[in-house]
Design an enzyme around this catalytic site. Structure first.
Site, PDB file in Angstrom:
ATOM      1  N   LYS A 160       0.816  -1.434   0.313  1.00 57.16           N
ATOM      2  CA  LYS A 160      -0.305   0.406   0.357  1.00 57.16           C
ATOM      3  C   LYS A 160       1.451   1.014  -0.172  1.00 57.16           C
ATOM      4  O   LYS A 160       1.578   1.221   0.381  1.00 57.16           O
ATOM      5  CB  LYS A 160      -0.699   0.169   1.624  1.00 57.16           C
ATOM      6  CG  LYS A 160      -0.112  -0.017   2.763  1.00 57.16           C
ATOM      7  CD  LYS A 160       0.717   1.097   2.791  1.00 57.16           C
ATOM      8  CE  LYS A 160       1.258   1.112   4.761  1.00 57.16           C
ATOM      9  NZ  LYS A 160       2.196   2.414   4.928  1.00 57.16           N
ATOM     10  N   GLY A 168       4.518  -3.934   3.713  1.00 52.29           N
ATOM     11  CA  GLY A 168       4.958  -5.775   2.977  1.00 52.29           C
ATOM     12  C   GLY A 168       4.435  -6.417   4.005  1.00 52.29           C
ATOM     13  O   GLY A 168       4.074  -7.310   3.899  1.00 52.29           O
ATOM     14  N   ASP A 216      -1.893  -1.752  10.397  1.00 54.01           N
ATOM     15  CA  ASP A 216      -1.933  -1.546   8.899  1.00 54.01           C
ATOM     16  C   ASP A 216      -2.168  -2.818   8.348  1.00 54.01           C
ATOM     17  O   ASP A 216      -3.183  -3.260   7.980  1.00 54.01           O
ATOM     18  CB  ASP A 216      -1.233  -1.374   8.091  1.00 54.01           C
ATOM     19  CG  ASP A 216       0.078  -1.681   8.258  1.00 54.01           C
ATOM     20  OD1 ASP A 216       0.332  -2.774   9.205  1.00 54.01           O
ATOM     21  OD2 ASP A 216       0.316  -0.721   7.273  1.00 54.01           O
TER      22      ASP A 216
END
EC number: 2.7.1.148
Length: 288
Positions: A8, A97, A132
């Site tokens: 992202k 990642g 996240d």
């Protein structure tokens, strides 16, 4: 089974205060990019992992192993799995990642092990693995995040721009970034939710400068090569460029993929790059 774990970028990142527990509250927009790791899952009696990147640990400190162990504990099972991680997304880059890998393990093993754990249970596991991780677990496109990054609103939209993401071969620890960013807690901030919805609906780029990243100034002061990438992107056709997360990766938004590819020519050949098409959404290939 094989699954893709996408990275992202952060379109805007406002650090709005420090909490009693030591974490920071923030506001950000998560947007997916077409840069991904691939995880292969094979039946096994115990939990094990191998990785194509020998710099990454594959012991109990790896987020994929932690995710599998957390599922075991939550469900009260002792199922095994052999995981092979083909690592493509740079780590220490602000691209999420490792969090995406962990979320992929949660989603796939919840299915393969036939656990059927509810959303709330999976969310609680995900947050403990990383702020996240819930984004990668539950969203496919753009999402607004508040809290420590774990309070999500899926915005059901996508960016109308091609995205060029650049990794300038610097690893920036998140802990360092939070210790060194320049605090601006008192600032009145624009509404990121409204800004990104208007951006995705109209394609009007006039509000793009409002998507500031509060890590950027300190990172640029300490890592001038990272700052230089933003300059190169803006001088070579980017409508907007920014640090992603706490870095060191940066991204530029371009009117089309051709302009994004052309901008790569201005960058050092040793820098890793990725181009994401406009209106991209994540599909891990599993059908889950």
């Amino acid at each position: 089974m094989q699954a893709k774990a996408f990275a992202k970028i952060n379109l805007g990142l406002f650090i709005t205060g420090k909490r009693p527990d030591g974490y920071h509250n923030l506001e950000t927009i998560f947007a997916p990019i077409n840069w991904y790791d691939t995880i292969t899952f094979e039946a096994a009696d115990t939990i094990s992992m191998s990785c194509t990147n020998l710099d990454l640990p594959v012991d109990e400190n790896n987020l994929c192993i932690k995710a599998a162990r957390a599922l075991q504990q939550a469900a009260g099972v002792q199922h095994g799995i052999a995981m092979t991680l083909e690592k493509k997304v740079p780590f220490g880059a602000g691209l999420g990642g490792g969090s995406s890998d962990a979320a992929t393990v949660l989603r796939v093993l919840n299915h393969l092990w036939q656990l059927n754990l509810p959303h709330a249970t999976l969310h609680n596991i995900a947050v403990k693995l990383g702020a996240d991780v819930p984004y990668f677990l539950f969203s496919k496109g753009i999402a607004y995040a508040g809290g420590i990054g774990d309070e999500l609103e899926d915005l059901q939209t996508s960016l109308p721009f091609a995205i060029l993401t650049v990794f300038p071969n610097e690893h920036i620890a998140t802990v360092w970034a939070y210790k060194n960013f320049y605090r601006r807690f008192e600032l009145q901030r624009p509404n990121l939710n409204t800004l990104v919805k208007n951006l995705c609906t109209t394609g009007n780029t006039s509000a793009l400068p409002s998507f500031e990243n509060d890590f950027e100034a300190a990172v640029f002061d300490h890592f001038p090569t990272v700052r230089d990438v933003k300059t190169m992107l803006m001088e070579n056709g980017a409508l907007y460029a920014s640090l992603s997360g706490s870095g060191s990766a940066l991204f530029g938004l371009f009117a089309n993929e051709a302009e994004a590819y052309a901008a790569i020519e201005s960058l050092p050949a040793t820098y890793r790059t990725n181009i994401t098409p406009a209106r991209f959404v994540m599909d891990d290939g599993t059908g889950l």
